[in-house]
Design a protein around this motif. Structure first.
Motif, PDB file in Angstrom:
ATOM      1  N   GLN A   1      -1.945   4.127   3.736  1.00  0.00           N
ATOM      2  CA  GLN A   1      -3.402   4.270   3.683  1.00  0.00           C
ATOM      3  C   GLN A   1      -3.985   3.101   2.906  1.00  0.00           C
ATOM      4  O   GLN A   1      -4.005   3.122   1.680  1.00  0.00           O
ATOM      5  CB  GLN A   1      -3.778   5.570   2.971  1.00  0.00           C
ATOM      6  N   LEU A   2      -4.428   2.104   3.610  1.00  0.00           N
ATOM      7  CA  LEU A   2      -4.972   0.931   2.924  1.00  0.00           C
ATOM      8  C   LEU A   2      -6.207   1.326   2.124  1.00  0.00           C
ATOM      9  O   LEU A   2      -7.157   1.889   2.659  1.00  0.00           O
ATOM     10  CB  LEU A   2      -5.303  -0.164   3.938  1.00  0.00           C
ATOM     11  N   ALA A   3      -6.172   1.048   0.840  1.00  0.00           N
ATOM     12  CA  ALA A   3      -7.290   1.428  -0.026  1.00  0.00           C
ATOM     13  C   ALA A   3      -8.452   0.444   0.146  1.00  0.00           C
ATOM     14  O   ALA A   3      -8.261  -0.688   0.577  1.00  0.00           O
ATOM     15  CB  ALA A   3      -6.816   1.426  -1.471  1.00  0.00           C
ATOM     16  N   LYS A   4      -9.658   0.949  -0.173  1.00  0.00           N
ATOM     17  CA  LYS A   4     -10.830   0.052  -0.100  1.00  0.00           C
ATOM     18  C   LYS A   4     -11.011  -0.586  -1.468  1.00  0.00           C
ATOM     19  O   LYS A   4     -10.615  -0.041  -2.483  1.00  0.00           O
ATOM     20  CB  LYS A   4     -12.060   0.877   0.247  1.00  0.00           C
ATOM     21  N   THR A   5     -11.636  -1.757  -1.474  1.00  0.00           N
ATOM     22  CA  THR A   5     -11.864  -2.409  -2.756  1.00  0.00           C
ATOM     23  C   THR A   5     -13.161  -3.207  -2.745  1.00  0.00           C
ATOM     24  O   THR A   5     -13.597  -3.690  -1.691  1.00  0.00           O
ATOM     25  CB  THR A   5     -10.679  -3.347  -3.113  1.00  0.00           C
TER      26      THR A   5
ATOM     27  N   GLY B   1       0.690  -3.898  -4.512  1.00  0.00           N
ATOM     28  CA  GLY B   1       0.718  -2.658  -3.736  1.00  0.00           C
ATOM     29  C   GLY B   1      -0.649  -1.996  -3.874  1.00  0.00           C
ATOM     30  O   GLY B   1      -1.416  -2.335  -4.773  1.00  0.00           O
ATOM     31  N   ASN B   2      -0.976  -1.023  -2.974  1.00  0.00           N
ATOM     32  CA  ASN B   2      -2.343  -0.504  -3.056  1.00  0.00           C
ATOM     33  C   ASN B   2      -2.584   0.440  -4.228  1.00  0.00           C
ATOM     34  O   ASN B   2      -3.729   0.738  -4.557  1.00  0.00           O
ATOM     35  CB  ASN B   2      -2.862   0.064  -1.719  1.00  0.00           C
TER      36      ASN B   2
ATOM     37  N   PRO C   1     -12.647  -9.350  -3.446  1.00  0.00           N
ATOM     38  CA  PRO C   1     -12.268 -10.091  -2.231  1.00  0.00           C
ATOM     39  C   PRO C   1     -10.751 -10.154  -2.077  1.00  0.00           C
ATOM     40  O   PRO C   1     -10.124 -11.182  -2.318  1.00  0.00           O
ATOM     41  CB  PRO C   1     -12.871 -11.487  -2.480  1.00  0.00           C
ATOM     42  N   ILE C   2     -10.186  -9.014  -1.741  1.00  0.00           N
ATOM     43  CA  ILE C   2      -8.720  -8.924  -1.622  1.00  0.00           C
ATOM     44  C   ILE C   2      -8.369  -8.503  -0.196  1.00  0.00           C
ATOM     45  O   ILE C   2      -8.812  -7.461   0.276  1.00  0.00           O
ATOM     46  CB  ILE C   2      -8.145  -7.907  -2.633  1.00  0.00           C
ATOM     47  N   GLN C   3      -7.579  -9.338   0.451  1.00  0.00           N
ATOM     48  CA  GLN C   3      -7.166  -9.038   1.824  1.00  0.00           C
ATOM     49  C   GLN C   3      -6.104  -7.931   1.809  1.00  0.00           C
ATOM     50  O   GLN C   3      -5.218  -7.929   0.936  1.00  0.00           O
ATOM     51  CB  GLN C   3      -6.581 -10.330   2.433  1.00  0.00           C
ATOM     52  N   CYS C   4      -6.209  -6.986   2.712  1.00  0.00           N
ATOM     53  CA  CYS C   4      -5.187  -5.937   2.793  1.00  0.00           C
ATOM     54  C   CYS C   4      -4.379  -6.117   4.064  1.00  0.00           C
ATOM     55  O   CYS C   4      -4.945  -6.302   5.141  1.00  0.00           O
ATOM     56  CB  CYS C   4      -5.842  -4.558   2.810  1.00  0.00           C
ATOM     57  N   ILE C   5      -3.070  -6.085   3.937  1.00  0.00           N
ATOM     58  CA  ILE C   5      -2.234  -6.196   5.135  1.00  0.00           C
ATOM     59  C   ILE C   5      -1.253  -5.035   5.188  1.00  0.00           C
ATOM     60  O   ILE C   5      -0.875  -4.466   4.164  1.00  0.00           O
ATOM     61  CB  ILE C   5      -1.457  -7.542   5.212  1.00  0.00           C
TER      62      ILE C   5
END
Ligand code: ADP
Length: 340
Positions: free
Chosen positions: A134-138, A104-105, A141-145
Protein backbone atom coordinates in the motif's frame (compact mmCIF):
# COMPACT_ATOMS: atom_id res chain seq x y z
CA UNK A 1 27.77 7.39 -10.97
CA UNK A 2 24.29 6.87 -9.54
CA UNK A 3 24.26 5.48 -6.01
CA UNK A 4 21.22 4.16 -4.17
CA UNK A 5 21.50 4.49 -0.40
CA UNK A 6 19.66 2.25 2.03
CA UNK A 7 19.91 3.55 5.57
CA UNK A 8 18.76 1.51 8.52
CA UNK A 9 19.69 -0.26 11.69
CA UNK A 10 20.00 -3.64 9.93
CA UNK A 11 19.49 -5.39 13.22
CA UNK A 12 19.67 -7.82 11.46
CA UNK A 13 19.80 -7.39 7.68
CA UNK A 14 17.13 -9.45 5.85
CA UNK A 15 15.64 -10.14 2.40
CA UNK A 16 13.44 -7.02 2.65
CA UNK A 17 16.58 -4.88 2.59
CA UNK A 18 18.09 -6.95 -0.22
CA UNK A 19 14.89 -6.56 -2.22
CA UNK A 20 15.14 -2.76 -1.90
CA UNK A 21 18.72 -2.98 -3.15
CA UNK A 22 17.67 -5.06 -6.17
CA UNK A 23 14.84 -2.63 -6.91
CA UNK A 24 17.38 0.22 -6.83
CA UNK A 25 19.53 -1.54 -9.39
CA UNK A 26 16.70 -2.64 -11.66
CA UNK A 27 14.13 0.14 -11.49
CA UNK A 28 16.21 3.18 -10.57
CA UNK A 29 19.18 2.03 -12.67
CA UNK A 30 21.65 2.67 -9.86
CA UNK A 31 25.26 1.69 -10.57
CA UNK A 32 25.88 0.84 -6.93
CA UNK A 33 23.91 0.36 -3.74
CA UNK A 34 25.41 1.54 -0.48
CA UNK A 35 24.07 0.06 2.75
CA UNK A 36 24.36 2.70 5.45
CA UNK A 37 24.03 1.23 8.94
CA UNK A 38 23.13 3.72 11.66
CA UNK A 39 25.03 3.99 14.89
CA UNK A 40 21.87 4.74 16.84
CA UNK A 41 18.56 5.74 15.30
CA UNK A 42 17.00 8.94 16.61
CA UNK A 43 13.49 7.56 16.03
CA UNK A 44 14.16 4.23 17.72
CA UNK A 45 15.18 4.16 21.35
CA UNK A 46 15.95 0.45 21.57
CA UNK A 47 19.59 -0.39 22.28
CA UNK A 48 20.96 -1.79 19.05
CA UNK A 49 23.11 -4.87 18.64
CA UNK A 50 26.76 -3.81 18.54
CA UNK A 51 28.09 -2.07 15.43
CA UNK A 52 30.61 -4.87 14.94
CA UNK A 53 27.92 -7.56 14.71
CA UNK A 54 25.52 -5.56 12.54
CA UNK A 55 28.34 -4.67 10.19
CA UNK A 56 29.58 -8.26 10.00
CA UNK A 57 26.08 -9.44 9.05
CA UNK A 58 25.84 -6.79 6.31
CA UNK A 59 29.29 -7.83 5.05
CA UNK A 60 28.00 -11.36 4.53
CA UNK A 61 25.35 -10.03 2.16
CA UNK A 62 27.84 -7.98 0.13
CA UNK A 63 28.95 -11.17 -1.61
CA UNK A 64 25.51 -11.33 -3.30
CA UNK A 65 26.30 -8.64 -5.86
CA UNK A 66 29.53 -6.78 -6.69
CA UNK A 67 27.48 -3.57 -6.86
CA UNK A 68 26.55 -3.83 -3.15
CA UNK A 69 28.75 -1.82 -0.77
CA UNK A 70 28.72 -0.80 2.89
CA UNK A 71 29.17 2.82 3.89
CA UNK A 72 30.17 3.22 7.53
CA UNK A 73 29.96 7.00 7.58
CA UNK A 74 27.14 7.09 10.15
CA UNK A 75 28.70 4.45 12.35
CA UNK A 76 31.93 6.41 12.50
CA UNK A 77 30.20 9.59 13.58
CA UNK A 78 30.05 10.36 17.31
CA UNK A 79 26.66 10.69 19.02
CA UNK A 80 23.24 10.49 17.40
CA UNK A 81 23.17 10.26 13.67
CA UNK A 82 20.90 12.40 11.48
CA UNK A 83 20.37 11.82 7.77
CA UNK A 84 20.74 15.53 7.02
CA UNK A 85 24.35 15.48 8.29
CA UNK A 86 25.06 12.32 6.32
CA UNK A 87 23.64 13.75 3.10
CA UNK A 88 25.71 16.94 3.46
CA UNK A 89 28.89 14.90 4.05
CA UNK A 90 28.14 12.61 1.10
CA UNK A 91 27.66 15.54 -1.25
CA UNK A 92 30.88 17.10 -0.05
CA UNK A 93 32.94 13.92 -0.29
CA UNK A 94 31.51 12.67 -3.58
CA UNK A 95 30.57 15.75 -5.62
CA UNK A 96 30.34 13.74 -8.86
CA UNK A 97 27.95 11.10 -7.55
CA UNK A 98 24.20 11.25 -7.87
CA UNK A 99 22.59 9.91 -4.71
CA UNK A 100 19.10 8.44 -4.29
CA UNK A 101 18.03 7.70 -0.73
CA UNK A 102 15.69 4.71 -0.65
CA UNK A 103 13.19 4.25 2.16
CA UNK A 104 10.37 1.87 3.01
CA UNK A 105 6.87 3.34 3.31
CA UNK A 106 6.90 3.03 7.10
CA UNK A 107 9.65 5.65 6.93
CA UNK A 108 7.61 7.73 4.50
CA UNK A 109 4.69 8.04 6.92
CA UNK A 110 6.99 9.41 9.61
CA UNK A 111 9.14 11.50 7.29
CA UNK A 112 7.98 14.73 8.96
CA UNK A 113 9.79 13.56 12.10
CA UNK A 114 13.12 13.44 10.29
CA UNK A 115 15.34 16.43 10.94
CA UNK A 116 14.89 19.17 8.30
CA UNK A 117 12.78 17.13 5.85
CA UNK A 118 12.39 19.99 3.32
CA UNK A 119 16.14 20.64 3.13
CA UNK A 120 16.76 16.92 2.83
CA UNK A 121 14.53 16.46 -0.21
CA UNK A 122 16.02 19.56 -1.82
CA UNK A 123 19.55 18.20 -1.45
CA UNK A 124 19.08 14.72 -2.91
CA UNK A 125 16.19 12.66 -4.23
CA UNK A 126 14.28 10.30 -2.00
CA UNK A 127 12.44 7.26 -3.31
CA UNK A 128 9.97 5.20 -1.35
CA UNK A 129 9.70 1.50 -2.08
CA UNK A 130 6.47 -0.18 -1.20
CA UNK A 131 6.85 -2.27 1.94
CA UNK A 132 3.39 -3.72 2.46
CA UNK A 133 1.56 -3.37 -0.83
CA UNK A 134 0.00 0.00 0.00
CA UNK A 135 1.97 2.96 -1.23
CA UNK A 136 1.59 5.71 1.34
CA UNK A 137 0.78 9.30 0.40
CA UNK A 138 3.16 12.09 1.28
CA UNK A 139 3.33 15.88 1.22
CA UNK A 140 7.02 15.69 0.30
CA UNK A 141 8.46 15.42 -3.22
CA UNK A 142 9.21 11.73 -2.83
CA UNK A 143 8.71 9.30 -5.69
CA UNK A 144 7.04 6.02 -4.73
CA UNK A 145 7.83 2.84 -6.61
CA UNK A 146 6.48 -0.64 -6.31
CA UNK A 147 8.60 -3.63 -5.38
CA UNK A 148 7.89 -7.28 -4.79
CA UNK A 149 6.53 -7.50 -1.23
CA UNK A 150 8.80 -8.90 1.45
CA UNK A 151 6.56 -9.11 4.50
CA UNK A 152 9.29 -9.10 7.12
CA UNK A 153 10.95 -6.75 9.58
CA UNK A 154 14.06 -7.00 11.72
CA UNK A 155 11.96 -6.89 14.88
CA UNK A 156 10.11 -10.05 13.83
CA UNK A 157 13.42 -11.77 13.19
CA UNK A 158 14.72 -10.75 16.60
CA UNK A 159 11.74 -12.64 18.03
CA UNK A 160 12.64 -15.73 16.02
CA UNK A 161 9.85 -15.36 13.44
CA UNK A 162 10.23 -15.52 9.66
CA UNK A 163 13.81 -16.73 9.78
CA UNK A 164 13.33 -17.88 6.19
CA UNK A 165 13.71 -14.18 5.28
CA UNK A 166 17.26 -14.12 6.66
CA UNK A 167 20.08 -15.11 4.27
CA UNK A 168 21.54 -18.38 5.48
CA UNK A 169 25.04 -16.90 5.96
CA UNK A 170 23.53 -14.21 8.21
CA UNK A 171 21.58 -16.80 10.19
CA UNK A 172 24.78 -18.76 10.66
CA UNK A 173 26.42 -15.62 12.02
CA UNK A 174 23.48 -15.08 14.39
CA UNK A 175 23.87 -18.61 15.76
CA UNK A 176 27.66 -18.45 15.89
CA UNK A 177 27.50 -15.30 18.01
CA UNK A 178 24.30 -16.10 19.93
CA UNK A 179 22.56 -12.92 18.82
CA UNK A 180 18.84 -12.58 19.65
CA UNK A 181 18.48 -16.29 20.36
CA UNK A 182 17.62 -16.21 24.07
CA UNK A 183 14.87 -13.86 22.93
CA UNK A 184 13.61 -16.55 20.52
CA UNK A 185 12.99 -18.71 23.58
CA UNK A 186 11.63 -15.94 25.81
CA UNK A 187 8.98 -15.23 23.15
CA UNK A 188 7.71 -18.79 23.28
CA UNK A 189 8.09 -20.01 26.84
CA UNK A 190 6.79 -18.92 30.25
CA UNK A 191 9.24 -16.87 32.30
CA UNK A 192 9.86 -19.88 34.56
CA UNK A 193 10.57 -22.28 31.70
CA UNK A 194 12.67 -19.69 29.88
CA UNK A 195 14.97 -19.42 32.91
CA UNK A 196 15.17 -23.21 33.07
CA UNK A 197 16.04 -23.42 29.36
CA UNK A 198 18.83 -20.85 29.65
CA UNK A 199 20.17 -22.56 32.75
CA UNK A 200 20.10 -25.98 31.05
CA UNK A 201 21.82 -24.47 27.99
CA UNK A 202 24.73 -23.24 30.08
CA UNK A 203 24.96 -26.50 31.97
CA UNK A 204 24.95 -28.49 28.70
CA UNK A 205 27.76 -26.29 27.42
CA UNK A 206 29.82 -26.82 30.57
CA UNK A 207 29.28 -30.60 30.48
CA UNK A 208 30.18 -30.78 26.78
CA UNK A 209 33.36 -28.75 27.17
CA UNK A 210 34.44 -30.79 30.19
CA UNK A 211 34.02 -33.93 28.06
CA UNK A 212 35.98 -32.50 25.13
CA UNK A 213 32.82 -31.95 23.02
CA UNK A 214 31.33 -29.01 21.12
CA UNK A 215 30.07 -26.54 23.73
CA UNK A 216 28.13 -24.43 21.24
CA UNK A 217 26.18 -27.41 19.92
CA UNK A 218 25.34 -28.50 23.46
CA UNK A 219 24.28 -24.97 24.37
CA UNK A 220 21.74 -24.94 21.51
CA UNK A 221 20.39 -28.34 22.47
CA UNK A 222 19.84 -27.14 26.02
CA UNK A 223 18.32 -23.84 24.97
CA UNK A 224 15.81 -25.38 22.56
CA UNK A 225 15.08 -28.64 24.37
CA UNK A 226 11.66 -27.52 25.66
CA UNK A 227 10.70 -25.39 22.65
CA UNK A 228 7.51 -27.41 22.07
CA UNK A 229 6.59 -27.75 25.72
CA UNK A 230 4.09 -24.88 25.76
CA UNK A 231 2.33 -25.98 22.62
CA UNK A 232 -1.38 -26.72 23.06
CA UNK A 233 -2.58 -30.27 22.56
CA UNK A 234 -4.29 -29.59 19.22
CA UNK A 235 -1.13 -28.26 17.61
CA UNK A 236 1.03 -30.86 19.27
CA UNK A 237 -1.18 -33.58 17.84
CA UNK A 238 -1.08 -32.02 14.35
CA UNK A 239 2.72 -32.10 14.47
CA UNK A 240 2.73 -35.67 15.78
CA UNK A 241 0.37 -36.78 12.96
CA UNK A 242 2.63 -35.12 10.42
CA UNK A 243 6.01 -36.27 11.68
CA UNK A 244 5.73 -39.45 13.74
CA UNK A 245 2.19 -40.80 14.27
CA UNK A 246 3.74 -44.08 15.46
CA UNK A 247 5.00 -42.24 18.56
CA UNK A 248 1.51 -41.27 19.69
CA UNK A 249 1.59 -44.45 21.78
CA UNK A 250 3.66 -42.46 24.28
CA UNK A 251 1.96 -40.29 26.93
CA UNK A 252 1.29 -36.71 25.81
CA UNK A 253 3.91 -35.13 28.14
CA UNK A 254 6.56 -37.06 26.17
CA UNK A 255 5.54 -35.64 22.77
CA UNK A 256 7.25 -32.27 23.09
CA UNK A 257 10.64 -33.96 22.60
CA UNK A 258 9.62 -35.42 19.21
CA UNK A 259 7.94 -32.21 18.06
CA UNK A 260 10.73 -29.98 19.40
CA UNK A 261 13.31 -31.88 17.35
CA UNK A 262 11.39 -30.99 14.16
CA UNK A 263 10.74 -27.41 15.19
CA UNK A 264 14.44 -26.62 15.65
CA UNK A 265 15.03 -27.76 12.10
CA UNK A 266 11.96 -26.49 10.27
CA UNK A 267 11.39 -23.19 12.09
CA UNK A 268 14.84 -22.31 13.41
CA UNK A 269 16.96 -23.93 10.68
CA UNK A 270 19.20 -25.73 13.18
CA UNK A 271 19.50 -28.71 10.88
CA UNK A 272 22.26 -30.50 12.77
CA UNK A 273 21.28 -34.20 13.18
CA UNK A 274 22.87 -34.39 16.65
CA UNK A 275 20.87 -31.39 17.86
CA UNK A 276 17.66 -32.93 16.53
CA UNK A 277 18.47 -36.35 17.94
CA UNK A 278 19.30 -35.04 21.41
CA UNK A 279 16.06 -33.06 21.67
CA UNK A 280 14.08 -36.01 20.32
CA UNK A 281 15.35 -38.29 23.10
CA UNK A 282 15.61 -35.81 25.98
CA UNK A 283 12.33 -36.68 27.68
CA UNK A 284 12.75 -40.44 27.78
CA UNK A 285 16.55 -40.45 28.07
CA UNK A 286 16.58 -43.49 25.80
CA UNK A 287 19.62 -42.74 23.66
CA UNK A 288 22.51 -44.41 25.48
CA UNK A 289 25.11 -43.83 22.79
CA UNK A 290 25.13 -40.19 21.66
CA UNK A 291 26.89 -38.01 24.25
CA UNK A 292 24.84 -34.89 23.39
CA UNK A 293 21.59 -36.77 23.99
CA UNK A 294 22.98 -37.90 27.35
CA UNK A 295 24.14 -34.41 28.21
CA UNK A 296 20.77 -32.73 27.69
CA UNK A 297 18.98 -35.49 29.61
CA UNK A 298 21.39 -35.03 32.53
CA UNK A 299 21.44 -31.21 32.42
CA UNK A 300 17.64 -31.12 32.35
CA UNK A 301 17.43 -33.34 35.43
CA UNK A 302 20.27 -31.71 37.35
CA UNK A 303 19.47 -28.06 36.56
CA UNK A 304 20.38 -26.14 39.76
CA UNK A 305 17.13 -24.18 39.39
CA UNK A 306 15.21 -27.35 40.27
CA UNK A 307 16.10 -26.59 43.88
CA UNK A 308 17.82 -29.80 45.06
CA UNK A 309 21.52 -30.34 45.55
CA UNK A 310 22.66 -31.89 42.27
CA UNK A 311 26.33 -30.92 42.57
CA UNK A 312 27.67 -34.48 42.82
CA UNK A 313 25.73 -35.58 39.74
CA UNK A 314 26.85 -32.54 37.73
CA UNK A 315 30.46 -33.24 38.72
CA UNK A 316 30.09 -36.87 37.66
CA UNK A 317 28.69 -35.81 34.27
CA UNK A 318 31.55 -33.38 33.78
CA UNK A 319 34.13 -36.03 34.67
CA UNK A 320 32.61 -38.62 32.31
CA UNK A 321 29.22 -38.18 30.66
CA UNK A 322 28.81 -41.93 30.06
CA UNK A 323 29.12 -42.73 33.78
CA UNK A 324 27.27 -39.59 34.81
CA UNK A 325 24.35 -40.45 32.56
CA UNK A 326 23.69 -43.78 34.29
CA UNK A 327 24.00 -42.17 37.72
CA UNK A 328 21.45 -39.49 36.77
CA UNK A 329 19.17 -42.05 35.16
CA UNK A 330 19.24 -44.31 38.23
CA UNK A 331 18.51 -41.40 40.57
CA UNK A 332 15.71 -40.27 38.30
CA UNK A 333 14.15 -43.76 38.19
CA UNK A 334 14.35 -43.91 42.01
CA UNK A 335 12.69 -40.50 42.29
CA UNK A 336 9.89 -41.54 39.91
CA UNK A 337 9.41 -44.81 41.84
CA UNK A 338 9.11 -42.92 45.15
CA UNK A 339 6.56 -40.55 43.60
CA UNK A 340 4.25 -43.46 42.64
N1 ADP B 1 10.37 -5.82 4.38
C1 ADP B 1 10.71 -4.61 3.95
N2 ADP B 1 10.24 -4.17 2.76
C2 ADP B 1 10.58 -2.92 2.32
N3 ADP B 1 11.34 -2.05 3.00
C3 ADP B 1 11.84 -2.44 4.18
C4 ADP B 1 11.57 -3.75 4.73
N4 ADP B 1 12.20 -3.85 5.92
C5 ADP B 1 12.84 -2.70 6.11
N5 ADP B 1 12.63 -1.83 5.10
C6 ADP B 1 13.19 -0.50 4.94
O1 ADP B 1 14.59 -0.64 5.03
C7 ADP B 1 15.16 0.47 5.68
C8 ADP B 1 16.00 0.00 6.84
O2 ADP B 1 15.18 -0.55 7.82
P1 ADP B 1 15.67 -1.09 9.23
O3 ADP B 1 15.40 -0.11 10.26
O4 ADP B 1 17.06 -1.59 9.15
O5 ADP B 1 14.85 -2.42 9.28
P2 ADP B 1 13.51 -2.84 9.97
O6 ADP B 1 12.47 -1.83 9.58
O7 ADP B 1 13.30 -4.20 9.41
O8 ADP B 1 13.84 -2.82 11.43
C9 ADP B 1 13.99 1.38 6.08
O9 ADP B 1 13.84 2.38 5.12
C10 ADP B 1 12.82 0.44 6.07
O10 ADP B 1 11.63 1.13 5.80
Amino acid sequence: MKVGIIGGSFDPIHYGHIQIAKTGLQKLHCDEIWFMPTKSTPLKDRILTSDVHRLAMIQRVMAYDPRFHVCTLEMEREGKSYTIDTVKTLKQRYPDHEFVWMIGNDQLTQFDQWREPETLTSLISFVCVDRDGQLAKTQYPIQCIHMEAMPVSSSEIRKGNKLNYVPYSVLQYIYEHRLYIENFIAERETQHRYKHSVSVAHLCEEMALANGLDGQKAYYIGLFHDIAKNMDKIHLEQWMDAICPENKKWAIPVWHGFVGSEIVDRIFYLDDPQIKNAIYHHVLGDDHRDPYAMIVFCADKTDPLRGYDSTHLIDLCKADIYQGFWAVKNENDKYLEEGK
